[in-house]
Scaffold this motif. Structure first.
Motif, PDB file in Angstrom:
ATOM      1  N   PHE A  13       0.838  -1.196   0.000  1.00  0.00           N
ATOM      2  CA  PHE A  13       0.000   0.000   0.000  1.00  0.00           C
ATOM      3  C   PHE A  13       0.874   1.248   0.000  1.00  0.00           C
ATOM      4  CE2 PHE A  13      -2.438  -3.390   1.840  1.00  0.00           C
ATOM      5  CZ  PHE A  13      -3.644  -3.274   1.171  1.00  0.00           C
ATOM      6  N   VAL A  14       0.380   2.276  -0.661  1.00  0.00           N
ATOM      7  CA  VAL A  14       1.114   3.534  -0.709  1.00  0.00           C
ATOM      8  C   VAL A  14       0.319   4.572   0.063  1.00  0.00           C
ATOM      9  CG1 VAL A  14       2.097   5.272  -2.235  1.00  0.00           C
ATOM     10  CG2 VAL A  14       1.813   2.938  -3.051  1.00  0.00           C
ATOM     11  N   MET A  15       0.949   5.175   1.067  1.00  0.00           N
ATOM     12  CA  MET A  15       0.218   6.140   1.881  1.00  0.00           C
ATOM     13  C   MET A  15      -0.008   7.440   1.109  1.00  0.00           C
ATOM     14  SD  MET A  15       1.012   7.361   5.691  1.00  0.00           S
ATOM     15  CE  MET A  15       0.315   8.842   6.349  1.00  0.00           C
ATOM     16  N   LEU A  16      -1.256   7.932   1.162  1.00  0.00           N
ATOM     17  CA  LEU A  16      -1.627   9.103   0.358  1.00  0.00           C
ATOM     18  C   LEU A  16      -2.024  10.302   1.193  1.00  0.00           C
ATOM     19  CD1 LEU A  16      -3.902   7.612  -2.403  1.00  0.00           C
ATOM     20  CD2 LEU A  16      -1.574   8.452  -2.643  1.00  0.00           C
ATOM     21  N   GLY A  17      -2.089  10.111   2.506  1.00  0.00           N
ATOM     22  CA  GLY A  17      -2.476  11.249   3.320  1.00  0.00           C
ATOM     23  C   GLY A  17      -3.117  10.797   4.607  1.00  0.00           C
ATOM     24  N   LYS A  18      -3.517  11.802   5.386  1.00  0.00           N
ATOM     25  CA  LYS A  18      -4.153  11.536   6.676  1.00  0.00           C
ATOM     26  C   LYS A  18      -5.431  12.350   6.761  1.00  0.00           C
ATOM     27  CE  LYS A  18       0.319  11.590   9.041  1.00  0.00           C
ATOM     28  NZ  LYS A  18       1.037  12.149  10.221  1.00  0.00           N
ATOM     29  N   THR A  19      -6.379  11.858   7.540  1.00  0.00           N
ATOM     30  CA  THR A  19      -7.541  12.707   7.815  1.00  0.00           C
ATOM     31  C   THR A  19      -8.229  12.338   9.119  1.00  0.00           C
ATOM     32  OG1 THR A  19      -9.564  13.681   6.952  1.00  0.00           O
ATOM     33  CG2 THR A  19      -9.313  11.325   6.622  1.00  0.00           C
ATOM     34  N   PHE A  20      -8.742  13.372   9.788  1.00  0.00           N
ATOM     35  CA  PHE A  20      -9.620  13.124  10.931  1.00  0.00           C
ATOM     36  C   PHE A  20     -10.951  13.837  10.685  1.00  0.00           C
ATOM     37  CE2 PHE A  20      -6.612  16.512  11.940  1.00  0.00           C
ATOM     38  CZ  PHE A  20      -7.460  17.590  12.132  1.00  0.00           C
ATOM     39  N   LYS A  21     -11.155  14.278   9.434  1.00  0.00           N
ATOM     40  CA  LYS A  21     -12.365  15.044   9.113  1.00  0.00           C
ATOM     41  C   LYS A  21     -13.507  14.118   8.723  1.00  0.00           C
ATOM     42  CE  LYS A  21     -10.381  19.392   8.242  1.00  0.00           C
ATOM     43  NZ  LYS A  21      -9.018  19.231   7.726  1.00  0.00           N
ATOM     44  N   GLY A  22     -14.714  14.578   8.968  1.00  0.00           N
ATOM     45  CA  GLY A  22     -15.892  13.823   8.549  1.00  0.00           C
ATOM     46  C   GLY A  22     -16.292  12.747   9.540  1.00  0.00           C
ATOM     47  N   LEU A  23     -15.540  12.629  10.640  1.00  0.00           N
ATOM     48  CA  LEU A  23     -15.832  11.554  11.586  1.00  0.00           C
ATOM     49  C   LEU A  23     -16.867  11.994  12.622  1.00  0.00           C
ATOM     50  CD1 LEU A  23     -12.144  10.390  12.070  1.00  0.00           C
ATOM     51  CD2 LEU A  23     -13.976   9.006  11.076  1.00  0.00           C
TER      52      LEU A  23
END
Ligand SMILES: Nc1ncnc2c1ncn2[C@@H]1O[C@H](COP(=O)(O)OP(=O)(O)OP(=O)(O)O)[C@@H](O)[C@H]1O
Length: 517
Positions: free
Chosen positions: A425-435
């Motif tokens: 897998f290739v990491m594309l970013g992070k998010t904590f939004k929309g949760l």
């Protein structure tokens, strides 16, 4: 064969980047396998079997005894040990399993231990190697790879196909046929940004069907008995009495249908996806997906929309062109149970169908070729989906503990796309939004189950959980391993119906969004 041989092959395959080299190395290992070992070798190299058989918590893998000096563990001995561990049940079974795991590890050398840990921790189980493995089986058995792929689609797994190919060549592979009652991998769709482009990919005339946001169902009727399977080939018959009742009314003895199940409101608009998915919720609350349990959500009846037929009363239709399969479907399934569909050569008319589907709250359309066969398990060009906005199904690779109001909750997700070349897998970013609070609570529980190690604020997890992400674009970023990162990624929902092997690839990410500087 020694487990050391598999460990070495696995390391070689991980270290090489070219597909050809991977195939060659896997094929060499397969050629060296005894007939009784081939299925196990294939399963272990693609990380399949032990996970399902065993259920050893990661804790059991932490205290590994000192390694053995020389390799002596055979593939068959390891498999017997796994079977033994999997059979332990009842009081004290956790401790007993740990003892058995420790005893097995005590017989392994350091590289063998490393391989077994990765196997048991699920780090090899990405399914991403499936295509490469099918080619390797073909190379080892000296048969055309199309024959292997077809057998895999019909059998649903690589191990038995490898055994048959190596033992009996093409004749062995031809022995795999569609069997009513045994699910096969469903056909998947390619994507296009709009209807015009979808038409461009197909011939002049095509079918335009609504794309409903429900649950994929493969429905088998055998001697009048109805069984329902998910896209991951799990049986869900007992949860869906209304679906069984509707299909039982059809004038068929034996059939295999493909379709979508969805919870609709009285006006025909769809309920939120969670309402539909709650009806097919599995084993535990966390497996079911967020909101999958309780609150009486799992009670709304599902409507049935069939869109394909693969077998009808003694006749296999897999190889028949799309138009012929649809005609066969229309003969036995009344309009109310069929997916709304318009056949046209006019992209403007297709756009109308798209607009109507979206106006009614559906996801978009699937544009389908009238002449391609049913190509199970592959994103063939025969079906092309079009949605008003692009989202990605990515895999959670790790997650960071939250701060402030999110203290004690696993919050910031590290998102990865599949890399079919490496099987990783290739990491594309992070998010904590929309949760939402509900999603946060659910993912905290689920990701703790999947945890493999923790450093500072970050919990690394088995790459199994698929999450649907909205984003505003893709930008170049030297900080990320693929050289690109998602802009403004946010969580839409979890996809408990999808496995990591079905997540979007890095190529799809590049195809759906131009890279910005
Ligand atoms: N008319 C239709 N024909 C085929 N598939 C349909 C149709 N309507 C809804 N679907 C759903 O769309 C999916 C096809 O898209 P795809 O193969 O890309 O799967 P997917 O990745 O689950 O798609 P998505 O995440 O966009 O729903 C099917 O698995 C099925 O569940």
């Amino acid at each position: 064969m020694l487990i050391a041989d598999i460990a070495r092959t696995s390391a070689d395959v991980a270290a090489t980047s070219g597909r050809k080299a991977k195939v060659a190395s896997l094929a060499e290992c397969l050629r060296a396998a005894e007939p009784g070992e081939a299925a196990i070798v294939v399963a272990y190299l693609s990380g399949e079997l032990p996970q399902r058989q065993i259920g050893v918590g990661y804790a059991a893998l932490r205290d590994v005894p000192p390694p053995a000096p020389e390799p002596s563990l055979t593939v068959l001995a390891v498999d017997a040990a796994f079977t033994g561990i999997g059979a332990v049940s009842g009081a004290g079974s956790v401790a007993r399993r740990r003892e058995l795991v420790a005893a097995l590890f005590g017989r392994a050398t350091r590289p063998e231990q490393d391989f077994l840990i990765r196997l048991l921790a699920g780090e090899l189980r990405q399914g991403a190697l499936d295509g490469v493995m099918a080619e390797a089986i073909a190379a080892a058995a000296e048969v055309p790879s199309a024959e292997v792929r077809r057998a895999v689609m019909l059998r649903g797994s690589l191990g038995p196909v490898a055994t048959a190919a190596l033992a009996d060549g093409v004749a062995g592979l031809r022995g795999f046929a569609l069997e009513v009652g045994r699910p096969i991998k469903p056909m998947l769709a390619a994507s296009a940004p709009d209807v015009d482009e979808a038409f461009g990919k197909l011939k002049a005339e095509a079918a335009v069907e609504w794309k409903l946001d429900g649950i994929r169902a493969q429905i088998h009727v055998s001697g009048g008995e109805v069984r329902v399977f998910t896209r991951t080939l799990d049986e869900i018959t007992s949860r869906l009495p209304e679906v069984v009742a509707a299909v039982r009314e059809l004038p068929v003895r034996d059939a295999v249908f493909d379709g979508e199940l969805i919870a609709l409101r009285p006006d025909g608009s769809p309920h939120p996806f969670q309402i539909t998915s709650a009806r097919t919720a599995t084993r535990t609350a966390t497996d079911a997906g967020p909101g999958g349990r309780g609150k009486g959500k799992g009670t709304v009846p599902l409507a049935v929309f069939l869109f394909d037929v693969l077998h009808l009363d003694g006749h296999d239709l897999l190889d028949a062109p799309g138009a012929e399969r649809n005609a066969a479907l229309a003969e036995v399934v009344p309009e109310g149970l069929r997916m709304p569909r318009v056949v046209t050569a006019d992209p403007a008319r297709a756009k109308e169908v798209f607009d109507e589907a979206v106006a009614r709250g559906h996801e978009g359309v699937v544009v389908k070729s009238l002449d391609t066969p049913y190509t199970a398990g592959r994103r063939g060009a025969g079906w092309v989906k079009v949605k008003p906005r692009h989202t990605l199904d990515l895999v959670v690779l790790a997650v960071e503990w939250g701060h402030g109001r999110r203290q004690g909750l696993l919050s910031n997700l590290h998102l990865g796309a599949r890399d079919p070349e490496t099987g990783g897998f290739v990491m594309l970013g992070k998010t904590f939004k929309g949760l939402t609070d509900e999603l946060l609570a659910w993912q905290t529980a689920k990701l703790r189950e999947l945890a493999v190690r923790e450093d500072d604020w970050t919990v690394h997890v088995r790459p199994e959980l698929v999450v649907e992400i909205a984003f505003d674009g893709v930008q170049r970023s030297p900080r990320y391993p693929g050289g690109i990162a998602l802009r403004f990624a946010r969580v839409l929902r979890y996809r408990p119906d999808k496995s990591a092997a079905e997540a979007d690839t890095i190529d799809t990410v590049r195809a759906v969004a131009p890279v910005m500087d």
